[in-house]
Enzyme design. Sequence first.
Site, PDB file in Angstrom:
ATOM      1  N   ASP A   1       5.812  -5.590  -8.623  1.00 20.30           N
ATOM      2  CA  ASP A   1       6.447  -5.021  -9.807  1.00 20.30           C
ATOM      3  C   ASP A   1       7.018  -6.162 -10.656  1.00 20.30           C
ATOM      4  O   ASP A   1       6.318  -7.120 -10.951  1.00 20.30           O
ATOM      5  CB  ASP A   1       7.496  -3.975  -9.384  1.00 20.30           C
TER       6      ASP A   1
ATOM      7  N   HIS B   1       2.313   3.171  -6.713  1.00 21.33           N
ATOM      8  CA  HIS B   1       2.977   1.907  -7.014  1.00 21.33           C
ATOM      9  C   HIS B   1       3.725   1.340  -5.803  1.00 21.33           C
ATOM     10  O   HIS B   1       3.899   0.125  -5.701  1.00 21.33           O
ATOM     11  CB  HIS B   1       3.953   2.160  -8.168  1.00 21.33           C
TER      12      HIS B   1
END
Length: 341
Positions: free
Chosen positions: A116, A311
Amino acid sequence: MDTSKLIPNDPRVKYESAQIRGKTYKYVVGEPQTSPPVDTIFLIHGFPDMGFGWRCQVPYLMSLGFKVVVPEMLGYSGTDTPEDLNAFSLKNLSADIKELARKFVGDGQIILGGHDWGGALVWRVALWHPGLIKAVFGICTPFHAPMKPWIALEDMIAAGKLTNFTYQLQLKGPDVENAIQGEEKVRQFLNGMFGGLGPNGEIAFNIEKGVLLDNLSTLGRSALLSDEELDYYVQQYMLQKVPQLRGPLNWYRTRKINWEDELPLADKPVTLEMPTLYIAASNDTALPPSLSVGMDQYMPKLTRGEVGGSHWALTGASKDVNGQVAKWLNGVLNGAIKSAL
């Protein structure tokens, strides 16, 4: 060696802090049973995660012979939250990583991995301080080259580009920071961001609007976090000054600062000469695999991988992530860890 994921306050690692360029950084250190270590790996977390997000990777990498250092990044988990937004620029954060690394490797090199925002940062550390980096990998976050000329995110989205980043317009503003304050709200927010679902499939976040604040109180428990793990996340967030999300959200507020910092880089060819690895997550809506098109031109030694799921690949697809990272590391280090694979 026990390779099960870290638990809160796990005795297998050490919890330390250091003054880094005028700021206090908290970090975790995992030592391998072999001496000396095969190498030293730094793991950089993203939003709204913390170092504990790498809990499935740290013991595994220790078992392969690596010393593992996991900083709590600026604005998180007891690490300082400077008032000056410039401290959160990727150039300044890269300098912080370099100074922290010097405590462990002196003038030597580290292997660097990120997820991220941590993924965005590790590519920048490799750009600003290439001599520090033996190899670098990003989970979910592809590399993008420094941009010239300046185009505001709002204008890019209006032109139909980077529409998957529309949520960032909300996060850089005041609404989420103001709404998510206090232990109960922080708990609802974290539970939702890590995948908690409502009785009718309600979610906490989408890429079009960002955090769906009205849904947070209706969501059931995330399957990605145990009760103990969620408690630990909340406890670490509550170490931050009010408002608790200011530091984490500041990472979304430096786009123009980062662009200005990187103008000198934008004027010359960009190449990362060290071995690189990018692992996409097939169902990541904010960072879809398609976002990585063109990376190869900047990285002559790029290895690509992909895992299934969302994610949250570090926990949701941890075995696959670990296997792909280990195989790549073994190639980078010319078979040095083969016996442990």
